[in-house]
Design a protein around this motif. Structure first.
Motif, PDB file in Angstrom:
ATOM      1  N   VAL A 259       0.835  -1.220   0.122  1.00 41.15           N
ATOM      2  CA  VAL A 259      -0.113  -0.076   0.075  1.00 41.15           C
ATOM      3  C   VAL A 259       1.044   1.238   0.101  1.00 41.15           C
ATOM      4  N   LEU A 260       0.498   2.133  -0.842  1.00 42.15           N
ATOM      5  CA  LEU A 260       1.259   3.617  -0.855  1.00 42.15           C
ATOM      6  C   LEU A 260       0.121   4.645  -0.553  1.00 42.15           C
ATOM      7  N   SER A 377       7.916  -0.463  -6.837  1.00 41.48           N
ATOM      8  CA  SER A 377       7.535  -1.997  -6.497  1.00 41.48           C
ATOM      9  C   SER A 377       6.243  -1.731  -5.665  1.00 41.48           C
ATOM     10  N   VAL A 378       6.163  -0.991  -5.065  1.00 39.03           N
ATOM     11  CA  VAL A 378       4.807  -0.853  -4.049  1.00 39.03           C
ATOM     12  C   VAL A 378       3.568  -0.195  -4.921  1.00 39.03           C
ATOM     13  N   ARG A 379       3.836   0.600  -5.908  1.00 39.43           N
ATOM     14  CA  ARG A 379       2.925   1.242  -6.695  1.00 39.43           C
ATOM     15  C   ARG A 379       2.216   0.266  -7.560  1.00 39.43           C
ATOM     16  N   ARG A 380       3.051  -0.854  -8.117  1.00 37.30           N
ATOM     17  CA  ARG A 380       2.314  -1.702  -8.943  1.00 37.30           C
ATOM     18  C   ARG A 380       1.215  -2.575  -8.332  1.00 37.30           C
ATOM     19  N   SER A 381       1.108  -2.378  -6.972  1.00 33.76           N
ATOM     20  CA  SER A 381      -0.230  -3.189  -6.250  1.00 33.76           C
ATOM     21  C   SER A 381      -1.486  -2.397  -6.803  1.00 33.76           C
ATOM     22  N   GLN A 383      -2.844  -0.057  -5.154  1.00 35.55           N
ATOM     23  CA  GLN A 383      -3.392  -0.049  -3.679  1.00 35.55           C
ATOM     24  C   GLN A 383      -3.076   1.190  -2.777  1.00 35.55           C
ATOM     25  N   GLY A 384      -3.792   2.162  -2.309  1.00 39.27           N
ATOM     26  CA  GLY A 384      -3.244   3.056  -1.651  1.00 39.27           C
ATOM     27  C   GLY A 384      -4.430   4.059  -1.310  1.00 39.27           C
ATOM     28  N   MET A 385      -3.636   5.478  -0.924  1.00 43.71           N
ATOM     29  CA  MET A 385      -4.515   6.587  -0.734  1.00 43.71           C
ATOM     30  C   MET A 385      -3.841   7.885  -1.017  1.00 43.71           C
ATOM     31  N   ALA A 386      -4.521   8.790  -1.746  1.00 47.19           N
ATOM     32  CA  ALA A 386      -4.129  10.088  -2.134  1.00 47.19           C
ATOM     33  C   ALA A 386      -4.612  11.004  -1.206  1.00 47.19           C
ATOM     34  N   LEU A 387      -3.964  11.354   0.024  1.00 50.69           N
ATOM     35  CA  LEU A 387      -4.352  12.212   1.013  1.00 50.69           C
ATOM     36  C   LEU A 387      -4.214  13.832   0.429  1.00 50.69           C
ATOM     37  N   LYS A 388      -5.344  14.726   0.617  1.00 53.22           N
ATOM     38  CA  LYS A 388      -5.352  16.063   0.048  1.00 53.22           C
ATOM     39  C   LYS A 388      -4.434  16.112  -1.392  1.00 53.22           C
TER      40      LYS A 388
END
Length: 431
Positions: A259-260, A377-381, A383-388
Motif C-alpha cells: 500500500v502506498l 514496486s509498491v505502486r504496482r499493487s 492499492q493506496g490513498m491520495a491524501l489532500k
C-alpha cells in the motif's frame, strides 16, 4: 410540489414511501423534513449531498432492476421512492461544467429507468425550455401553471386562450383539464408528521429512508475496525469511512500486495500509518509490526509498533531474521527520504511473502518523478490513498483517475482511497 408529496405521505406509510428532494428554488421544501417518510431535503448549496443523493438513487435503480430480473414479485415489498427536484434549471446550472456531465445525465437516467422499479421524479420548472427534450419526452403527466408567453401552452398540449390569474390554478397537459392545487401551510405539515410518526412508531430500521449525510471530518478506529481480518493468504484492512455509502472502506491485500499513501505535509500520512497499525493489531493481536522513519515521525510513539528503526539497513537485517510464517506489517514513513541504492528493500519487496505487507507514505510530487525508486514496486499493487491531492495527476502513482472536480477543502485524513484503480473519497479514522 409540497401538496403532491403530502398527498402521497397521507396515503402511504414511511415503510411504503420514501421521499428525497433537491431544492434549487426558494428553499421552502425544508418544512417537509420532519416527515418520517423524508430521507433528505438537500439545499441548493449542498453540492456534496446532491451528488451523494444522485449516486444513491442510481445504485438503488440498478439494484432493484437486478432484483426484479430474478424475482418480479420482489418489487411489491420495496418502498416507493419519490424524488423531487424544485427548479430544474437550477439543477442544470449547478452541474454545467463539462466534468459534471455524468452527474447531470444521471438524473435523466433516473427519470427514464426509475418508474419501472418504483422510483419516480417530480420536477418543477419556470419555463418549458428549462427541461431538456430528452427528459420532457419521458414525462407522461404535466401540470401547466400561468406562463408569461401564451403560445407556450400549445407546445405543452394545453388549449387555453387566457392564462389563469388564480394562484394555484393549473391545466393538465393533453386534456386541458383545469385543476386547483391546495395550499399547504406549516400547520398541515406538522399534523401529517405527527400522525404518521404515531402510526409507524414501531417501524423497523431497515424500512426507514436512507439518510443523505455528509462525510464526517472526524472518524474513530472503532467506527471502521469491524471488518478487519488478517488471514494467512488475505488481509482485509479497513482504515476509513467511504463517501459513497458512509461505510468502512479499505484494502484487500493478497500475496505480494503493498500500500502506498501519498500526501503533502500535515495531510495525515503518518497518522494513517498509526491507524493501520491499530486496525491490524485489533484484527490479529499476534501480528508483528515494524516501523521505519529516517526523520521524526508519530510512529515512534505508537504503542502498536513492536520495533522502530531509523536506518534502512537495520530494518532489512531485522526482516531477514524474522519468522516468515508470522504475519508482519512494515510501516514506512516518508519513503522519498529513504535511499535503497543497494537494492535491499527492493529485494524484500520482490520476495512477495504472503504474510508480509508494506505500508508506505511519501510526497506525491516527489515520488511521481522518482524513476527507479524502490517505491515503484509498491505502486504496482495499485492499492493506496491520495491524501489532500494537489490535482488529478496524483492518481498516476496508482494508474488511477482521480476526479477532476474535487472538494474545495481536504481536512487532515481526507483523500481518495484507491483499490485496483477504483477511486472513492474517504476520511481516515484516527485513534
Amino acid at each position: 410540489m409540497r401538496a403532491a408529496i403530502l398527498g402521497a405521505c397521507k396515503k402511504l406509510s414511511p415503510g411504503e414511501l420514501h421521499v428525497y428532494a433537491i431544492d434549487f428554488d426558494d428553499q421552502t421544501l425544508g418544512m417537509l423534513e420532519d416527515l418520517p417518510h423524508v430521507g433528505a431535503i438537500v439545499g441548493a448549496g449542498e453540492r456534496d449531498r446532491q451528488i451523494r443523493l444522485l449516486r444513491y438513487l442510481q445504485r438503488e435503480v440498478a439494484e432493484r432492476r437486478e432484483r426484479v430480473a430474478t424475482d418480479p414479485a420482489a418489487l411489491v415489498d420495496l418502498p416507493r421512492i419519490v424524488v423531487a427536484v424544485d427548479n430544474y434549471a437550477g439543477f442544470r446550472a449547478a452541474f454545467d461544467d463539462p466534468s459534471d456531465m455524468a452527474i447531470k445525465e444521471s438524473l435523466g437516467r433516473i427519470v427514464a429507468d426509475g418508474p419501472g422499479v418504483g422510483i419516480v421524479v417530480l420536477a418543477t420548472a419556470k419555463q418549458p425550455i428549462d427541461i431538456p427534450t430528452t427528459v420532457a419526452s419521458l414525462v407522461p403527466a404535466k401540470l401547466v401553471f400561468a406562463l408569461a408567453d401564451r403560445y407556450e401552452y400549445t407546445g405543452l398540449g394545453v388549449s387555453v386562450t387566457e392564462p389563469p390569474e388564480v394562484a394555484g390554478r393549473a391545466f393538465e397537459s393533453g386534456t386541458s383539464l383545469e385543476v386547483q392545487l391546495m395550499n399547504i401551510g406549516p400547520a398541515d405539515v406538522l399534523a401529517v408528521a405527527v400522525a404518521a410518526a404515531a402510526a409507524d412508531s414501531m417501524l423497523p430500521a431497515q424500512a426507514t429512508p436512507w439518510s443523505i449525510e455528509l462525510l464526517p471530518a472526524e472518524v474513530k478506529v472503532p467506527d471502521v475496525v469491524d471488518g478487519a481480518e488478517v488471514f494467512d493468504l488475505e488481509w482485509r484492512v479497513p482504515v476509513a469511512l467511504g463517501d459513497d455509502r458512509l461505510q468502512p472502506v479499505g484494502w484487500v491485500l493478497r500475496e505480494g500486495d503493498h500500500v502506498l499513501i501519498s500526501g503533502p505535509a500535515r495531510s495525515g500520512k503518518s497518522t494513517t500509518l498509526a491507524t493501520i497499525g491499530a486496525v491490524l493489531r485489533i484484527a490479529r493481536p499476534d501480528i508483528r509490526i515494524t516501523g521505519l522513519a529516517t526523520r521524526r515521525s508519530p510512529l515512534v510513539e505508537s504503542p502498536e509498533v513492536d520495533q522502530m528503526f531509523s536506518d534502512p539497513a537495520e530494518l532489512v537485517a531485522s526482516l531477514a531474521a524474522a519468522d516468515p510464517s508470522v504475519p508482519h506489517a512494515v510501516l514506512v514513513d516518508d519513503a522519498e527520504d529513504i535511499d535503497d541504492s543497494a537494492g535491499a528493500i527492493s529485494g524484500l519487496l520482490a520476495e512477495r511473502l504472503p504474510h508480509r505487507h508494506f505500508f508506505v507514505t511519501g510526497a506525491a510530487d516527489i515520488l511521481r518523478t522518482a524513476y527507479g525508486h524502490w517505491t515503484q514496486s509498491v505502486r504496482r499493487s495499485r492499492q493506496g490513498m491520495a491524501l489532500k491531492p494537489s490535482g488529478s495527476g496524483d492518481g498516476d502513482l496508482w494508474q488511477a483517475n482521480l476526479p477532476r472536480n474535487q472538494p474545495a477543502a481536504f481536512p487532515p485524513g481526507r483523500g481518495y482511497l484507491i483499490t485496483d484503480g477504483s477511486v472513492e473519497l474517504a476520511q481516515v479514522a484516527w485513534q
